[in-house]
Scaffold this motif. Structure first.
Motif, mmCIF file in Angstrom:
data_model
loop_
_atom_site.group_PDB
_atom_site.id
_atom_site.type_symbol
_atom_site.label_atom_id
_atom_site.label_comp_id
_atom_site.label_asym_id
_atom_site.label_seq_id
_atom_site.Cartn_x
_atom_site.Cartn_y
_atom_site.Cartn_z
ATOM 1 N N VAL A 1 0.854 -1.212 0.000
ATOM 2 C CA VAL A 1 0.000 0.000 0.000
ATOM 3 C C VAL A 1 0.883 1.252 0.000
ATOM 4 O O VAL A 1 0.644 2.201 -0.764
ATOM 5 C CB VAL A 1 -0.948 -0.005 1.225
ATOM 6 C CG1 VAL A 1 -1.676 1.320 1.336
ATOM 7 C CG2 VAL A 1 -1.939 -1.146 1.106
ATOM 8 N N ILE A 2 1.913 1.214 0.848
ATOM 9 C CA ILE A 2 2.792 2.385 0.945
ATOM 10 C C ILE A 2 3.578 2.578 -0.354
ATOM 11 O O ILE A 2 3.744 3.711 -0.844
ATOM 12 C CB ILE A 2 3.746 2.232 2.165
ATOM 13 C CG1 ILE A 2 2.923 2.337 3.450
ATOM 14 C CG2 ILE A 2 4.840 3.279 2.136
ATOM 15 C CD1 ILE A 2 3.662 2.086 4.721
ATOM 16 N N GLU A 3 4.032 1.474 -0.926
ATOM 17 C CA GLU A 3 4.762 1.564 -2.191
ATOM 18 C C GLU A 3 3.851 2.107 -3.290
ATOM 19 O O GLU A 3 4.269 2.958 -4.099
ATOM 20 C CB GLU A 3 5.292 0.187 -2.591
ATOM 21 C CG GLU A 3 6.295 0.266 -3.743
ATOM 22 C CD GLU A 3 6.771 -1.104 -4.188
ATOM 23 O OE1 GLU A 3 6.681 -2.070 -3.387
ATOM 24 O OE2 GLU A 3 7.234 -1.199 -5.330
ATOM 25 N N THR A 4 2.599 1.649 -3.307
ATOM 26 C CA THR A 4 1.630 2.117 -4.318
ATOM 27 C C THR A 4 1.373 3.616 -4.161
ATOM 28 O O THR A 4 1.315 4.350 -5.153
ATOM 29 C CB THR A 4 0.298 1.355 -4.200
ATOM 30 O OG1 THR A 4 0.560 -0.039 -4.154
ATOM 31 C CG2 THR A 4 -0.629 1.677 -5.340
ATOM 32 N N MET A 5 1.251 4.048 -2.895
ATOM 33 C CA MET A 5 1.058 5.492 -2.642
ATOM 34 C C MET A 5 2.235 6.290 -3.177
ATOM 35 O O MET A 5 2.069 7.353 -3.760
ATOM 36 C CB MET A 5 0.937 5.731 -1.137
ATOM 37 C CG MET A 5 -0.496 5.821 -0.663
ATOM 38 S SD MET A 5 -0.647 5.990 1.102
ATOM 39 C CE MET A 5 0.272 7.449 1.442
ATOM 40 N N GLY A 6 3.436 5.757 -2.984
ATOM 41 C CA GLY A 6 4.642 6.421 -3.488
ATOM 42 C C GLY A 6 4.629 6.535 -5.004
ATOM 43 O O GLY A 6 4.986 7.575 -5.569
ATOM 44 N N ILE A 7 4.183 5.473 -5.671
ATOM 45 C CA ILE A 7 4.107 5.482 -7.145
ATOM 46 C C ILE A 7 3.079 6.510 -7.613
ATOM 47 O O ILE A 7 3.320 7.265 -8.568
ATOM 48 C CB ILE A 7 3.765 4.063 -7.682
ATOM 49 C CG1 ILE A 7 4.925 3.104 -7.387
ATOM 50 C CG2 ILE A 7 3.474 4.104 -9.178
ATOM 51 C CD1 ILE A 7 4.620 1.648 -7.628
ATOM 52 N N ILE A 8 1.940 6.562 -6.892
ATOM 53 C CA ILE A 8 0.901 7.541 -7.252
ATOM 54 C C ILE A 8 1.447 8.959 -7.099
ATOM 55 O O ILE A 8 1.251 9.811 -7.976
ATOM 56 C CB ILE A 8 -0.373 7.330 -6.403
ATOM 57 C CG1 ILE A 8 -1.045 6.012 -6.790
ATOM 58 C CG2 ILE A 8 -1.340 8.497 -6.566
ATOM 59 C CD1 ILE A 8 -2.162 5.585 -5.867
ATOM 60 N N PHE A 9 2.158 9.198 -6.002
ATOM 61 C CA PHE A 9 2.740 10.537 -5.774
ATOM 62 C C PHE A 9 3.717 10.903 -6.903
ATOM 63 O O PHE A 9 3.761 12.043 -7.359
ATOM 64 C CB PHE A 9 3.490 10.570 -4.436
ATOM 65 C CG PHE A 9 2.634 10.885 -3.258
ATOM 66 C CD1 PHE A 9 3.181 11.389 -2.089
ATOM 67 C CD2 PHE A 9 1.261 10.668 -3.281
ATOM 68 C CE1 PHE A 9 2.393 11.674 -0.988
ATOM 69 C CE2 PHE A 9 0.463 10.944 -2.193
ATOM 70 C CZ PHE A 9 1.040 11.449 -1.032
ATOM 71 N N SER A 10 4.477 9.930 -7.347
ATOM 72 C CA SER A 10 5.463 10.225 -8.400
ATOM 73 C C SER A 10 4.745 10.548 -9.709
ATOM 74 O O SER A 10 5.181 11.432 -10.447
ATOM 75 C CB SER A 10 6.440 9.064 -8.583
ATOM 76 O OG SER A 10 5.767 7.945 -9.090
ATOM 77 N N TYR A 11 3.634 9.859 -9.985
ATOM 78 C CA TYR A 11 2.868 10.176 -11.196
ATOM 79 C C TYR A 11 2.235 11.557 -11.106
ATOM 80 O O TYR A 11 2.166 12.286 -12.104
ATOM 81 C CB TYR A 11 1.788 9.115 -11.453
ATOM 82 C CG TYR A 11 2.311 7.921 -12.206
ATOM 83 C CD1 TYR A 11 2.332 6.654 -11.617
ATOM 84 C CD2 TYR A 11 2.812 8.049 -13.500
ATOM 85 C CE1 TYR A 11 2.827 5.562 -12.306
ATOM 86 C CE2 TYR A 11 3.316 6.963 -14.190
ATOM 87 C CZ TYR A 11 3.312 5.721 -13.580
ATOM 88 O OH TYR A 11 3.820 4.637 -14.254
ATOM 89 N N ILE A 12 1.801 11.929 -9.907
ATOM 90 C CA ILE A 12 1.222 13.267 -9.728
ATOM 91 C C ILE A 12 2.303 14.337 -9.951
ATOM 92 O O ILE A 12 2.061 15.363 -10.592
ATOM 93 C CB ILE A 12 0.585 13.419 -8.329
ATOM 94 C CG1 ILE A 12 -0.630 12.500 -8.204
ATOM 95 C CG2 ILE A 12 0.167 14.857 -8.070
ATOM 96 C CD1 ILE A 12 -1.198 12.414 -6.806
ATOM 97 N N ALA A 13 3.515 14.064 -9.452
ATOM 98 C CA ALA A 13 4.622 15.007 -9.656
ATOM 99 C C ALA A 13 4.923 15.161 -11.148
ATOM 100 O O ALA A 13 5.152 16.255 -11.647
ATOM 101 C CB ALA A 13 5.870 14.535 -8.901
ATOM 102 N N MET A 14 4.911 14.031 -11.864
ATOM 103 C CA MET A 14 5.185 14.077 -13.310
ATOM 104 C C MET A 14 4.063 14.798 -14.056
ATOM 105 O O MET A 14 4.328 15.531 -15.019
ATOM 106 C CB MET A 14 5.362 12.656 -13.854
ATOM 107 C CG MET A 14 6.713 12.078 -13.494
ATOM 108 S SD MET A 14 7.102 10.576 -14.369
ATOM 109 C CE MET A 14 6.127 9.372 -13.487
#
Lengths: 130, 77
Positions: free
Chosen positions: A97-110
Motif C-alpha cells: 500500500v505504501i509503495e503504491t502510494m509512493g508510485i501515485i505521488f510520483s505520477y502526480i509530480a510528473m
C-alpha cells in the motif's frame, strides 16, 4: 457599490453557501449542495459585476504568477521526495500500500511537470517565442 | 532627489515622481488608481518604488497628467 459593502455581501454569500452545503450533507442530498454552490457562484459574479472597481491588475497578476511558480516548485519537489521515501520504505517493509502510494505521488509530480511544460510552451508561443 | 530615491529603493533602476504630479493635481491615490485602471495598492507600490509599472501603465499615468513619460519616469543604473 463600495468595496466595503462588496466584501460584506461576499461574506454573506459564503456564509449562506456554507449553511446550504452543511444542510445538504446532513440530509444526504448531493443536488442541493451542487445547486447551493452554483447559485452562490452566480450571485458572487453578479455582485462582482456591480462593483466599479479594479480588483485584479498587472501587479496582482505578476505577484500571483510568482506565487504560482513558487508553489509549483515546492509541491513538485515535495511530491517527488515523498514518493521516493514511500517507494523505498514500502519495498523495505514489504508494504504494498505504501509503495503504491509512493508510485501515485510520483505520477502526480510528473503530471505537474507536464502541465507546467505545456502551459509554458503555450504562453511562450503566445508571447513571440518559437 | 531621484538618485537618493534609487538608493532607498535598493537600486530598482526606474524611479518616478508620480507623487509630486499627483499632489500638484490634487488627486488622491484612489482617484489616480481609478483613472489608471489599477488598484490603489499598485499606485502606492509604484510611488514607493517597490513596483516598476509596465510600459502601458507608465504611458497611461503620464497621459493622465498630460506629461511626457520621460518627465515622469527615469532610469538610473
Amino acid at each position: 457599490m463600495t468595496y466595503t459593502s462588496f466584501k460584506k455581501i461576499r461574506l454573506l454569500i459564503i456564509f449562506l453557501i456554507a449553511i446550504i452545503v452543511a444542510t445538504a450533507v446532513s440530509i444526504n442530498n448531493f443536488y442541493l449542495a451542487i445547486s447551493g454552490i452554483a447559485i452562490g457562484i452566480m450571485f458572487n459574479l453578479l455582485v462582482r459585476s456591480k462593483l466599479r472597481k479594479t480588483l485584479v491588475d498587472e501587479r496582482v497578476l505578476s505577484i500571483s504568477g510568482k506565487a504560482a511558480r513558487m508553489t509549483y516548485i515546492i509541491t513538485t519537489l515535495l511530491l517527488a521526495a515523498c514518493s521516493l521515501f514511500l517507494i523505498f520504505s514500502g519495498r523495505q517493509n514489504q508494504e504494498v500500500v505504501i509503495e503504491t502510494m509512493g508510485i501515485i505521488f510520483s505520477y502526480i509530480a510528473m503530471l505537474n511537470i507536464a502541465i507546467y511544460a505545456i502551459s509554458f510552451r503555450y504562453f511562450n508561443k503566445k508571447h513571440g517565442g518559437d | 532627489m531621484q538618485y537618493l530615491f534609487a538608493i532607498l529603493t535598493k537600486n530598482m533602476g526606474v524611479t518616478n515622481n508620480i507623487k509630486n504630479y499627483r499632489n500638484n493635481a490634487r488627486l488622491t491615490q484612489e482617484e489616480l488608481a481609478d483613472k489608471a485602471g489599477v488598484t490603489r495598492q499598485t499606485i502606492i507600490a509604484i510611488e514607493k518604488g517597490k513596483y516598476i509599472p509596465s510600459l502601458e501603465l507608465a504611458f497611461k499615468i503620464a497621459k493622465i497628467f498630460k506629461v511626457k513619460i520621460e518627465k515622469m519616469f527615469d532610469y538610473n543604473k
